[in-house]
Design a protein around this motif. Sequence first.
Motif, PDB file in Angstrom:
ATOM      1  N   TRP A  60      -6.189  -3.196   1.212  1.00  0.00           N
ATOM      2  CA  TRP A  60      -6.666  -3.202   2.606  1.00  0.00           C
ATOM      3  C   TRP A  60      -7.856  -4.167   2.753  1.00  0.00           C
ATOM      4  O   TRP A  60      -8.021  -4.831   3.779  1.00  0.00           O
ATOM      5  CB  TRP A  60      -7.093  -1.780   2.995  1.00  0.00           C
ATOM      6  N   GLY A  94      -6.665   5.501  -4.288  1.00  0.00           N
ATOM      7  CA  GLY A  94      -7.779   5.155  -3.395  1.00  0.00           C
ATOM      8  C   GLY A  94      -8.293   3.749  -3.697  1.00  0.00           C
ATOM      9  O   GLY A  94      -8.532   2.944  -2.786  1.00  0.00           O
ATOM     10  N   SER A 105       0.840  -1.214   0.000  1.00  0.00           N
ATOM     11  CA  SER A 105       0.000   0.000   0.000  1.00  0.00           C
ATOM     12  C   SER A 105       0.866   1.252   0.000  1.00  0.00           C
ATOM     13  O   SER A 105       0.655   2.174  -0.799  1.00  0.00           O
ATOM     14  CB  SER A 105      -0.875   0.044   1.244  1.00  0.00           C
ATOM     15  N   HIS A 120      -4.697   5.504   2.337  1.00  0.00           N
ATOM     16  CA  HIS A 120      -5.957   5.271   1.617  1.00  0.00           C
ATOM     17  C   HIS A 120      -6.923   6.452   1.763  1.00  0.00           C
ATOM     18  O   HIS A 120      -7.393   7.008   0.759  1.00  0.00           O
ATOM     19  CB  HIS A 120      -6.609   3.980   2.128  1.00  0.00           C
ATOM     20  N   THR A 138      -5.168   1.057  -2.912  1.00  0.00           N
ATOM     21  CA  THR A 138      -4.892   0.824  -1.486  1.00  0.00           C
ATOM     22  C   THR A 138      -6.124   0.266  -0.772  1.00  0.00           C
ATOM     23  O   THR A 138      -5.990  -0.540   0.144  1.00  0.00           O
ATOM     24  CB  THR A 138      -4.420   2.131  -0.789  1.00  0.00           C
ATOM     25  N   GLY A 139      -7.311   0.672  -1.233  1.00  0.00           N
ATOM     26  CA  GLY A 139      -8.546   0.133  -0.657  1.00  0.00           C
ATOM     27  C   GLY A 139      -8.668  -1.362  -0.933  1.00  0.00           C
ATOM     28  O   GLY A 139      -9.056  -2.142  -0.058  1.00  0.00           O
TER      29      GLY A 139
END
Lengths: 56, 259
Positions: free
Chosen positions: B121, B114, A16, B67, B117-118
């Motif tokens: 996650w 967004g 990330s 995020h 990374t979303g």
Amino acid sequence: MNEIFGTQYFGFIASSFGITLFVLLAITFWILWTHRARRKALAKLEAAGIKRASSK
Amino acid sequence: MTIVDSPNIPRGLTALANPTRFLALVRIVLPFLTLITVILLAIGLWMGFSVPDDYQQGRTVRIMFVHVPSVWMAMGAYMVMVSSALGVLVWRHPLADVAARAAAPLGACFTFLGLATGSIWGRPMWGTWWVWDARLTSFLILFIIYLGLMALWNSIEEPARSARMAAVAILVGAINIPIIKFSVDWFTTLHQPASVLRSDGPTLAPEFLYPLFTMGLAFLFLFLTLHLMAMRNEILRRQIRTLQRKATRDIRAKKQATT
């Protein structure tokens, strides 16, 4: 590294932050490179005697 | 009537109607913005990596610090484009289309971040990379809108027409912004409801909230810095195009004079 990202989800957290860093650096360098290229192109045109009215 | 004479333009905006004056301002402001961005990013990352593990999400809660600011900036960039579109259609400000056009690739990048990374996650927390729920789908639509707008600008040659068409398309696409924001309230979604921007205040614990706000501020300054740089590039592109057209006209005039 384990302290920051942990061991269980290391890949998820690191990727990330990694992808964010990569995309933000890529867009920054693209903007800087474009600026350099356009400044060069403008200078080339002005060197050839083609100038803007405001710079005369 | 030029923009500087126009009574419809707010006074502060007329000063920046001249691209040369705008570029001079950018030259002064950019070093300060860059410095503030770097400092805020350093503080935000340090704060983000110092938070304790969440009782439910463990250490993956740290993904929130890239995020959520990315999502905020994805929507913020679109709101910049909406105000620029009004600048094109209502005030006909010469820099309004420049601002909108410069914000689009930045908005697309933040939207991509967004989504990416979303998704990363979501895999350990929800057990899936993607689900077609209202929040994720409307956010994917925002990404498609950004790509579509960039294609629209590049497909129309005549600058005034492309600015007007893009401005109308931006205003039509703005309907998606409240849908993204309220999708978690209006529909049953896998995505959690809002926990920061709520009418009754944030529900996030302060040890997570302050690093998140710091990273949000860092991303805001990063956007402002990159946006000004991208606007400067767009002004240069227009100056080059004007000179190239002038050169073509001069060559044609010379040819006609000799024949």
